[in-house]
Design an enzyme around this catalytic site. Structure first.
Site, PDB file in Angstrom:
ATOM      1  N   LYS A  50      69.373  38.944  94.438  1.00  0.00           N
ATOM      2  CA  LYS A  50      70.409  39.091  94.286  1.00  0.00           C
ATOM      3  C   LYS A  50      71.040  38.367  93.234  1.00  0.00           C
ATOM      4  CE  LYS A  50      72.833  35.588  96.658  1.00  0.00           C
ATOM      5  NZ  LYS A  50      72.389  33.914  96.070  1.00  0.00           N
ATOM      6  N   ASP A  61      78.196  34.077  96.046  1.00  0.00           N
ATOM      7  CA  ASP A  61      77.124  33.427  95.741  1.00  0.00           C
ATOM      8  C   ASP A  61      76.023  32.994  97.395  1.00  0.00           C
ATOM      9  OD1 ASP A  61      75.092  32.047  95.306  1.00  0.00           O
ATOM     10  OD2 ASP A  61      75.558  30.310  95.851  1.00  0.00           O
ATOM     11  N   HIS A  76      66.948  36.564 100.758  1.00  0.00           N
ATOM     12  CA  HIS A  76      65.819  36.253 101.055  1.00  0.00           C
ATOM     13  C   HIS A  76      66.060  34.661 102.444  1.00  0.00           C
ATOM     14  CE1 HIS A  76      68.248  31.916  99.892  1.00  0.00           C
ATOM     15  NE2 HIS A  76      67.179  31.696  99.876  1.00  0.00           N
ATOM     16  N   HIS A 103      73.421  36.391 102.476  1.00  0.00           N
ATOM     17  CA  HIS A 103      72.706  35.659 103.352  1.00  0.00           C
ATOM     18  C   HIS A 103      74.168  35.718 104.423  1.00  0.00           C
ATOM     19  CE1 HIS A 103      71.092  34.563  99.829  1.00  0.00           C
ATOM     20  NE2 HIS A 103      71.295  33.906  99.989  1.00  0.00           N
ATOM     21  N   LYS A 116      79.065  23.506  99.134  1.00  0.00           N
ATOM     22  CA  LYS A 116      78.306  23.010  98.760  1.00  0.00           C
ATOM     23  C   LYS A 116      79.404  21.469  99.141  1.00  0.00           C
ATOM     24  CE  LYS A 116      76.352  26.314  95.271  1.00  0.00           C
ATOM     25  NZ  LYS A 116      75.024  26.487  96.299  1.00  0.00           N
ATOM     26  N   LYS A 150      63.215  34.188 106.690  1.00  0.00           N
ATOM     27  CA  LYS A 150      62.764  32.887 107.168  1.00  0.00           C
ATOM     28  C   LYS A 150      62.583  32.981 108.561  1.00  0.00           C
ATOM     29  CE  LYS A 150      66.389  30.449 104.271  1.00  0.00           C
ATOM     30  NZ  LYS A 150      66.353  29.556 103.657  1.00  0.00           N
ATOM     31  N   ARG A 159      60.647  36.409  76.900  1.00  0.00           N
ATOM     32  CA  ARG A 159      60.793  36.160  75.725  1.00  0.00           C
ATOM     33  C   ARG A 159      59.926  35.489  74.404  1.00  0.00           C
ATOM     34  NH1 ARG A 159      66.563  38.092  75.337  1.00  0.00           N
ATOM     35  NH2 ARG A 159      66.576  36.656  77.097  1.00  0.00           N
TER      36      ARG A 159
HETATM   37  C1  BG6 Z   1      71.025  31.015  96.678  1.00  0.00           C
HETATM   38  C2  BG6 Z   1      72.405  30.569  96.444  1.00  0.00           C
HETATM   39  O1  BG6 Z   1      71.227  32.202  97.782  1.00  0.00           O
HETATM   40  O2  BG6 Z   1      70.586  30.632  97.821  1.00  0.00           O
HETATM   41  C3  BG6 Z   1      72.025  29.170  96.199  1.00  0.00           C
HETATM   42  O3  BG6 Z   1      72.554  31.026  94.871  1.00  0.00           O
HETATM   43  C4  BG6 Z   1      72.311  28.306  97.241  1.00  0.00           C
HETATM   44  O4  BG6 Z   1      73.587  28.925  95.356  1.00  0.00           O
HETATM   45  C5  BG6 Z   1      70.520  29.103  98.455  1.00  0.00           C
HETATM   46  O5  BG6 Z   1      71.897  26.961  97.536  1.00  0.00           O
HETATM   47  C6  BG6 Z   1      70.771  28.168  99.341  1.00  0.00           C
HETATM   48  O6  BG6 Z   1      69.345  28.886  99.729  1.00  0.00           O
HETATM   49  P1  BG6 Z   1      68.696  28.366 100.914  1.00  0.00           P
HETATM   50  O7  BG6 Z   1      67.497  28.459 101.910  1.00  0.00           O
HETATM   51  O8  BG6 Z   1      68.435  26.147 100.800  1.00  0.00           O
HETATM   52  O9  BG6 Z   1      69.740  27.917 101.858  1.00  0.00           O
END
Ligand code: BG6
Length: 496
Positions: free
Chosen positions: A155, A242, A185, A247, A347, A189, A48
């Site tokens: 996501k 999350d 993602h 993952h 976390k 890896k 935007r």
């Molecule tokens: C993301 C989450 O998908 O993955 C984050 O939204 C998280 O909260 C992150 O910190 C962790 O990814 P990585 O690659 O640093 O392990």
């Protein structure tokens, strides 16, 4: 592999956001600089904010400097890359933007010739996905003409079963499933890809990879960071949505699935779905037997004092959102019946470490009488990050006149063996989308199944608005409740 004659245009919605700056543009530049990005290409960034092409290029130069794995070897190389970057200001909710975009893309394609391959990347907050998809559909941009058209969705794919279904429906109104790439993602890896190679390119593990030999499996994704600037998003999400829904369940599938016939999208996705379909439903009324949630309190992380979750910006002082989750899942099939899979993510834990521990059973009979329990049973440890590698523990005789048993570790470290830096997950995944390979992406039905598994946990937690949420000290390994949770089955967490 990349072909020099595969021109494409990439349109990024949400171009002023963090993802574009920290991940997408640095990854695209790394691919370009290592000559893996097909050419010619055009990147159209949409957001935007009013900004000129030049201003956007300048900001992206900084982004690559701050976040890039690969730095420009010279300003000349950067300039050549930057020439393909364009910025289009506009509101993704406004159909007029798409008319403009269409004219822009047609113009580029006409000038460069060749097929009109188009990739649309949703890097916006998910609340905009519906509008973007709708407008791409209504403007005719979703249709492939003279080339391929693909869409990438980041996501979260919904926040529960219903919203995930709705998002899938919306995407499929205008795109075929083979055009939709849902990014996780973790699947990009290197070490996660290596998991498949470990399991399916080595004969020695397969005979052991089942309930006869495996006692339990632990999948840990521990982070030292807190919620940083994402308090508002995280309040709505929590660790289960999350991290686990995507993952950790992906990792579980890669560990537990049957060998696919080939390493191609359909057979891999089919096998992963079978794992999720076999997961024993979690009982809504006995949620404590399957899950533990907790929040970080104040503490010290890497020697620094940090605030607790409820004191973070954008977080309610009486928030009940979990920053830590531990789960126990059982897979009802021949291979895994009664082998617990423990998943945990949190976390502000003691260390950043993602790893999978396959804990084997004890020997059936211990002949070394003075060690009735023997030593710790064998464990295969797959370290996803950092310090990527594999370790296998074995019992060994400690040298000396007595028969003493000890544990030794066969340790393979990726960095030591292969050297160099691994590509970032986004590099691999962007390239896969451009090449039309969906193997390392989440299929729509997988996403819905994943939400279905977690649905009872989400519902039980949502309806319990009174019982206190356990608090763990920032910088620790989580709440004592999680230790008691796994201890009930006679196991303990392996803290990296
Ligand atoms: C993301 C989450 O998908 O993955 C984050 O939204 C998280 O909260 C992150 O910190 C962790 O990814 P990585 O690659 O640093 O392990």
């Amino acid at each position: 592999m990349p072909s020099a004659d595969e021109p494409f245009s990439l349109v990024i919605f949400g171009a002023s956001g963090d993802l574009t700056r920290r991940k997408l543009v640095p990854a695209l530049f790394a691919l370009y600089a290592t000559r893996t990005l097909p050419e010619p290409f055009t990147i159209v960034a949409v957001a935007r904010t009013e900004m000129s092409h030049e201003e956007f290029r300048r900001r992206m130069r900084e982004a690559v400097r701050d976040h890039g794995r690969v730095q420009p070897p010279s300003e000349y190389v950067w300039e050549r890359f930057a020439q393909a970057l364009y910025y289009l200001p506009g509101d993704p909710k406004d159909l007029a933007l798409y008319t403009e975009l269409k004219a822009f893309l047609s113009d580029v394609e006409q000038r460069r010739g060749g097929p009109a391959n188009r990739l649309f990347y949703c890097a916006t907050p998910p609340s905009l996905y519906d509008d973007i998809v709708e407008n791409l559909g209504n403007s005719g941009l979703a249709q492939s003409r003279n080339g391929w058209t693909r869409i990438v969705v980041e996501k979260p794919f919904g926040h529960d079963v219903e919203s995930a279904r709705a998002l899938n429906r919306q995407l499929r109104r205008y795109f075929g499933e083979d055009q939709i790439y849902r990014i996780d993602h973790y699947l990009g890896k290197e070490t996660v890809q290596n998991l498949l190679v470990l399991r399916f390119a080595n004969q020695i593990f397969e005979p052991l990879w089942n309930r006869n030999h495996v006692a339990h499996v632990q999948i840990t994704v521990a982070e030292t960071i807190g919620v940083e600037t994402r308090g508002a998003y995280y309040e709505e999400a929590g660790a289960l949505r999350d991290m686990v829904q995507n993952h950790l369940l992906q990792l579980l599938c890669l560990i537990a699935m049957e060998p696919p016939v080939t390493f191609d999208a359909a057979p891999v996705h089919d096998e992963k779905n079978k794992v999720l379909a076999a997961i024993h439903p979690v009982a809504l009324d006995h949620i404590d037997e399957a899950a533990v949630r907790a929040q970080y309190g104040p503490g010290f992380v890497e020697g620094r004092p940090v605030v607790g979750y409820r004191q973070e910006k954008g977080v309610a002082p009486d928030s009940r959102t979990e920053t830590y989750v531990a789960l126990k899942l059982l897979i009802d099939n021949w291979r895994w019946a009664s082998v617990p899979f423990y998943l945990r993510a949190g976390k502000r834990l003691a260390k950043r470490a993602s790893e999978i521990a396959i804990q084997f059973r004890r020997t059936p009979h211990m002949i070394f009488r003075r060690h009735p329990d023997g030593v710790e049973p064998n464990m295969l440890l797959i370290r996803i990050q950092p310090d990527e590698g594999l370790a296998l523990t074995l019992a060994a005789k400690v040298p000396g006149p007595d028969l003493k048993l000890g544990v030794v570790k066969l340790d393979f470290k990726y960095g030591e063996v292969f050297g160099g830096q691994s590509p970032e997950a986004y590099e691999r995944l962007l390239l896969d989308v451009i090449h039309g390979d969906a193997t390392l992406f989440a299929r729509g039905d997988w996403v819905e199944l994943a939400w279905q598994i977690l649905d009872p946990v989400l519902r039980a937690w949502a309806r319990d608005t009174t019982s206190p949420i356990p608090v763990y000290e920032a910088g620790s390994w989580g709440p004592p409740e999680a230790d008691a949770f796994i201890a009930r089955d006679g196991f303990r967490w392996r803290n990296p």
